[in-house]
Motif scaffolding. Structure first.
Motif, mmCIF file in Angstrom:
data_model
loop_
_atom_site.group_PDB
_atom_site.id
_atom_site.type_symbol
_atom_site.label_atom_id
_atom_site.label_comp_id
_atom_site.label_asym_id
_atom_site.label_seq_id
_atom_site.Cartn_x
_atom_site.Cartn_y
_atom_site.Cartn_z
ATOM 1 N N VAL A 132 0.832 -1.210 0.000
ATOM 2 C CA VAL A 132 0.000 0.000 0.000
ATOM 3 C C VAL A 132 0.865 1.258 0.000
ATOM 4 O O VAL A 132 0.491 2.291 -0.572
ATOM 5 N N ALA A 133 2.061 1.177 0.618
ATOM 6 C CA ALA A 133 2.984 2.318 0.571
ATOM 7 C C ALA A 133 3.466 2.550 -0.863
ATOM 8 O O ALA A 133 3.597 3.693 -1.309
ATOM 9 N N HIS A 177 -7.690 6.298 -3.165
ATOM 10 C CA HIS A 177 -8.849 6.331 -4.063
ATOM 11 C C HIS A 177 -9.681 5.089 -3.779
ATOM 12 O O HIS A 177 -9.144 4.039 -3.412
ATOM 13 N N TRP A 178 -10.994 5.173 -3.997
ATOM 14 C CA TRP A 178 -11.866 4.048 -3.637
ATOM 15 C C TRP A 178 -11.598 2.801 -4.448
ATOM 16 O O TRP A 178 -11.867 1.692 -3.991
ATOM 17 N N TRP A 232 -8.297 -3.339 -5.396
ATOM 18 C CA TRP A 232 -6.894 -3.503 -5.813
ATOM 19 C C TRP A 232 -6.027 -4.047 -4.661
ATOM 20 O O TRP A 232 -5.196 -4.939 -4.863
ATOM 21 N N GLN A 233 -6.223 -3.530 -3.450
ATOM 22 C CA GLN A 233 -5.399 -3.915 -2.303
ATOM 23 C C GLN A 233 -6.110 -4.900 -1.369
ATOM 24 O O GLN A 233 -5.722 -5.043 -0.206
ATOM 25 N N LEU A 234 -7.148 -5.562 -1.887
ATOM 26 C CA LEU A 234 -7.951 -6.444 -1.023
ATOM 27 C C LEU A 234 -7.125 -7.587 -0.433
ATOM 28 O O LEU A 234 -7.235 -7.907 0.756
ATOM 29 N N LEU A 284 0.693 -14.865 -0.680
ATOM 30 C CA LEU A 284 -0.335 -13.880 -1.015
ATOM 31 C C LEU A 284 0.214 -12.457 -0.939
ATOM 32 O O LEU A 284 -0.079 -11.613 -1.808
ATOM 33 N N ALA A 285 1.019 -12.175 0.090
ATOM 34 C CA ALA A 285 1.595 -10.835 0.232
ATOM 35 C C ALA A 285 2.536 -10.524 -0.931
ATOM 36 O O ALA A 285 2.548 -9.398 -1.460
ATOM 37 N N LEU A 286 3.332 -11.509 -1.344
ATOM 38 C CA LEU A 286 4.230 -11.298 -2.486
ATOM 39 C C LEU A 286 3.433 -11.083 -3.774
ATOM 40 O O LEU A 286 3.790 -10.234 -4.609
ATOM 41 N N ALA A 287 2.341 -11.846 -3.934
ATOM 42 C CA ALA A 287 1.497 -11.671 -5.118
ATOM 43 C C ALA A 287 0.891 -10.273 -5.156
ATOM 44 O O ALA A 287 0.821 -9.633 -6.214
ATOM 45 N N GLN A 288 0.456 -9.772 -3.987
ATOM 46 C CA GLN A 288 -0.093 -8.417 -3.913
ATOM 47 C C GLN A 288 0.964 -7.382 -4.268
ATOM 48 O O GLN A 288 0.688 -6.398 -4.965
ATOM 49 N N LEU A 289 2.184 -7.617 -3.814
ATOM 50 C CA LEU A 289 3.279 -6.683 -4.111
ATOM 51 C C LEU A 289 3.559 -6.642 -5.610
ATOM 52 O O LEU A 289 3.755 -5.568 -6.196
#
Length: 319
Positions: A161-162, A178-179, A184-186, A303-308
Motif C-alpha cells: 500500500v505504501a 482512491h476508492w 486492488w489492495q484487497l 499472497l503478500a508477495l502476489a499483492q506486491l
C-alpha cells in the motif's frame, strides 16, 4: 506547533488510549453474550449488564499481586508495562481526520508503527522467561515463533500500500487514497489484518496462551492489576490494528462530508473491524501450532508477495 497544541494532542491521544480499549472490552462481553447465549455478562448493573466492566475492574483491583518465589522480580514486574506502552506510541501517529488531526506526523510512519508494535511482544517474552514456570516459558517461546512468522507478511502487505501511495507517511497514504484501491489492495488488506491478529495472539491464533494446554502461557503466574494490564494491552492492540487497517486499506477519514466528519468515518471503520475481531473469537476454533506456522509460510507470505507484484505492475502501467 506550539506548546499548548502539543499538550492538547498528547492529552487527546492519552484519553483515546484509556477509553477505546475499554469500549472494545465492554463490547466483547456483550457480543459474546449474544452469540453464545451467556446470561452472566448481561446481569451486572441491570440494563444490558452495563456495570460488567466496572465489576471486572473491581475484581482485578482487590486481588493480591503475587510474585513467584523463583521469579526474576524486576523483569516480572516490568513486563506488563512493556506489553502495553508501545500501543500508546503507535496511537500517537495514527491520523484520525484531515487537516493535521493526528498526534504527531512521522515521515516514515508506516515503518515506525510496525517497529514499535513488535516491541509489545517483548512483554510476553519477558513475562514467560521471568516467571520461572515451564508453561510460561513454553508460551513465551510460542510467542517468539509466532512473531517471526507473521511479521514478514504484515510488512510486505504494508509495503504494497505504501508503494501504491508513493509515500511511507500515514497521512500521506490516506491523502493519496482512491476508492478503487479497495479491490486492488484487497489481498494485502486480508494479509495485514490476519497477520496482525496473529501478532496480538487473538483467536484463532492464540496458541501462546492456549489455556487448555499450557494453562495461560506467559501470563500463568500473573494476578490482579498486572494481569489486567496484559488484558488492556490486548484490547489496545485491537484498537491499533483496526485503526491501522482502516487508514492503510479503507481510506481512513474518506467518506461523505469528510471535511467535517472525517474523524467519525475513521472511528466507524475502526469499530467495524473490531467487531470482526470479536466475531472471529466466537466463531473459529484455535489452530494447532503446526497449522499456525504452515498458514503463515505457505499462504500469507505468497499472497503478500502476489499483492506486491500486482501493485508494481499496475503502478508501472498507470505511469
Amino acid at each position: 506547533m506550539n506548546l499548548l497544541d502539543t499538550l492538547l494532542r498528547c492529552v487527546g491521544t492519552l484519553v483515546a488510549f484509556l477509553v477505546l480499549p475499554l469500549v472494545v472490552g465492554q463490547t466483547e462481553h456483550k457480543v459474546m453474550a449474544h452469540m453464545q447465549g451467556r446470561l452472566g455478562p448481561m446481569y451486572a448493573g441491570g440494563f444490558h449488564g452495563w456495570a460488567q466492566l466496572v465489576a471486572d475492574g473491581v475484581k482485578f483491583v482487590q486481588k493480591e499481586n503475587v510474585v513467584p518465589a523463583g521469579a526474576d522480580r524486576r523483569i516480572f514486574q516490568l513486563a506488563p508495562a512493556v506489553a502495553l506502552l508501545p500501543y500508546l506510541l503507535v496511537l500517537l501517529v495514527i491520523p484520525v481526520g484531515p487537516d493535521g488531526m493526528v498526534g504527531q506526523v512521522v515521515d516514515a510512519g508506516i515503518f515506525f508503527v510496525l517497529a514499535v508494535m513488535g516491541v509489545g511482544v517483548l512483554g510476553s517474552l519477558m513475562a514467560g522467561w521471568a516467571s520461572a514456570n515451564k508453561f510460561s516459558l513454553l508460551g513465551a517461546l510460542r510467542t517468539a515463533a509466532q512473531l517471526m512468522s507473521y511479521e514478514l507478511p504484515m510488512l510486505l502487505a504494508a509495503a504494497s500500500v505504501a508503494m501504491a501511495a508513493g509515500s511511507v507517511s500515514l497521512p500521506g497514504i490516506v491523502d493519496a487514497f482512491h476508492w478503487w484501491w479497495v479491490p486492488w489492495q484487497l489481498i494485502g488488506a486480508f494479509v495485514f489484518f490476519t497477520a496482525g491478529l496473529a501478532e496480538l495472539q487473538r483467536p484463532p491464533f492464540d496458541m501462546p496462551v492456549a489455556d487448555s494446554e499450557i494453562i495461560f502461557g506467559a501470563y500463568t503466574e500473573y494476578t490482579g492489576l498486572r494481569f489486567a494490564l496484559f488484558l488492556l494491552a490486548e484490547y489496545a492492540g485491537i484498537v491499533v490494528l483496526c485503526a491501522l487497517t482502516s487508514v492503510l486499506f479503507l481510506g481512513g477519514w474518506h467518506g461523505p462530508f469528510a471535511d467535517q466528519l472525517g474523524w467519525l468515518w475513521t472511528l466507524a471503520k475502526t469499530f467495524a473491524l473490531a467487531f470482526v475481531v470479536l466475531w472471529l473469537r466466537v466463531t473459529y476454533p484455535r489452530l494447532r501450532e503446526d497449522q499456525l506456522m504452515r498458514f503463515a509460510w505457505t499462504v500469507l507470505i505468497p499472497l503478500a508477495l502476489a499483492q506486491l507484484v500486482l501493485t508494481g505492475i499496475i503502478k508501472v502501467a498507470i505511469s
